[in-house]
Scaffold this active site. Structure first.
Site, mmCIF file in Angstrom:
data_model
loop_
_atom_site.group_PDB
_atom_site.id
_atom_site.type_symbol
_atom_site.label_atom_id
_atom_site.label_comp_id
_atom_site.label_asym_id
_atom_site.label_seq_id
_atom_site.Cartn_x
_atom_site.Cartn_y
_atom_site.Cartn_z
ATOM 1 N N LYS A 54 0.884 -1.331 -0.020
ATOM 2 C CA LYS A 54 0.172 -0.089 -0.104
ATOM 3 C C LYS A 54 0.722 1.422 0.014
ATOM 4 C CE LYS A 54 -3.774 -2.282 2.119
ATOM 5 N NZ LYS A 54 -4.292 -2.699 3.469
ATOM 6 N N GLN A 98 -5.102 -1.576 9.525
ATOM 7 C CA GLN A 98 -5.307 -2.994 8.915
ATOM 8 C C GLN A 98 -5.646 -3.870 9.948
ATOM 9 O OE1 GLN A 98 -3.806 -3.577 5.942
ATOM 10 N NE2 GLN A 98 -4.125 -5.657 6.170
ATOM 11 N N ASP A 121 -11.617 2.559 3.610
ATOM 12 C CA ASP A 121 -11.987 1.180 3.769
ATOM 13 C C ASP A 121 -13.240 1.114 3.703
ATOM 14 O OD1 ASP A 121 -9.964 -1.023 3.787
ATOM 15 O OD2 ASP A 121 -9.730 -0.612 5.784
HETATM 16 N N1 GUN Z 1 -7.006 -6.873 6.031
HETATM 17 C C1 GUN Z 1 -7.376 -7.541 5.128
HETATM 18 N N2 GUN Z 1 -8.003 -6.757 4.051
HETATM 19 C C2 GUN Z 1 -8.061 -5.552 4.427
HETATM 20 C C3 GUN Z 1 -8.834 -4.430 3.905
HETATM 21 O O1 GUN Z 1 -9.303 -4.263 2.694
HETATM 22 N N3 GUN Z 1 -8.706 -3.289 4.944
HETATM 23 C C4 GUN Z 1 -8.181 -3.259 6.091
HETATM 24 N N4 GUN Z 1 -8.141 -2.432 6.567
HETATM 25 N N5 GUN Z 1 -7.497 -4.477 6.528
HETATM 26 C C5 GUN Z 1 -7.603 -5.544 5.819
#
Ligand code: GUN
Length: 298
Positions: A54, A98, A121
């Site tokens: 990311k 996350q 998100d």
């Molecule tokens: N963990 C796995 N996929 C995601 C996601 O799309 N967003 C977040 N915040 N955590 C994750």
């Protein structure tokens, strides 16, 4: 005839390029870059890989990336204090915490603390509610990415039978909402569904998001169905392999002979998630700066 492979990797690359160009325009008009803050608690190896990619993708898309890595024993109070600080930081347009978080932290409380206007998100109840009632907000990245692949391939989904397997807040539920908004007839199937093969056989569109390796078999599918495989499962290594193979929730070899089109794993849905995250961050930046986001970013 073998199904066409839906190339999510190529689609995601194009989306990232477009968002990058729009982020440069944003900087020109706003006098600052769009900013994404990512918070990682602990050392989960998969999460570390995601957070690193990311960070790289955010910088490559002409945005500012703020990384916050906290030890696994960080208290909930400290985490909430950081979220509050990011909520009021004008350089931060999007906040992503996350998941999963360590067991001692209440995940829902942390998500609830994120400002809905920075919740790129789309996990906050305000954004889930907006999606449910058809207001504009932030939509979770993976299902929105699946939807982009589906409409790119199929165009108008009106009247199509769609079966979503999985009912998570992150994928299954928002996916069903998006398909419903696009006028598909939607069924949500899950672990308690009776006769899952029979339900799947009705579907023109199958979205598999259960997290169980190759559970959906080729002979469950209606001929010429379009299959979106959200699963990423690692098989146990067989002899000669250091690591097991990555497979989806769909038995790809079996499905390939029946479906019209299918996303491969890896290289299908996976790359779309980060591309959509960047897109959501750009939209957040425009809105937070009091401007309308560019038309084609929606
Ligand atoms: N963990 C796995 N996929 C995601 C996601 O799309 N967003 C977040 N915040 N955590 C994750």
């Amino acid at each position: 005839m073998a199904a066409e492979r839906i190339d999510g990797k190529a689609f995601a690359e194009k989306l990232r390029e477009r968002v990058g160009a729009q982020a440069a325009e944003f900087e020109a008009v706003a006098g600052r870059k769009a900013g994404l803050a990512v918070v990682l608690v602990g050392e989960d190896p998969a999460s570390q890989v995601y957070v690193r990619s990311k960070h790289k993708a955010t910088l490559a898309a002409h945005m500012e990336s703020f990384e916050h890595r906290l030890p696994a024993d960080t208290s909930q109070a400290d985490l909430l204090a950081l979220v509050e600080k990011l909520n009021t930081d004008n350089a931060v347009d999007g906040i992503l915490v996350q998941l999963p978080l360590p067991d001692h932290v209440d995940e829902q409380a942390v998500i609830a603390a994120i400002s809905p206007d920075k919740d790129v998100d789309g996990f906050h109840v305000t954004n889930a509610g907006r999606l449910a009632v058809g207001q504009s907000g932030f939509v979770p990245c993976t299902p929105l990415g699946c939807m982009m692949l589906l409409t790119d391939r199929l165009g108008d989904l009106s009247g199509m039978e769609a079966v979503v397997i999985g009912r998570s807040n992150i994928v299954g539920k928002p996916m069903a909402q998006l398909l419903l908004d696009a006028n598909a007839t939607v069924t949500i199937a899950h672990s308690r569904t009776r006769d899952l093969p029979g339900v799947v056989r009705r579907a023109d569109i199958v979205v598999a998001a259960v997290g169980r390796a190759e559970i959906v078999k080729g002979d469950w599918l209606k001929p010429n169905a379009t299959v979106i495989d959200v699963g990423i499962n690692r098989l146990a290594p067989v002899e000669g392999e250091a690591k097991g193979r990555l497979v989806g929730d769909v038995d790809f070899a079996g499905a390939e002979g029946v479906a019209a089109a299918i996303t491969p794993v890896p290289g299908g849905v996976g790359p779309m998630t980060i591309a959509v995250l960047l897109r959501n961050t750009l939209v957040a930046a425009y809105r937070n700066a009091g401007m309308d986001p560019p038309e084609n970013s929606l």
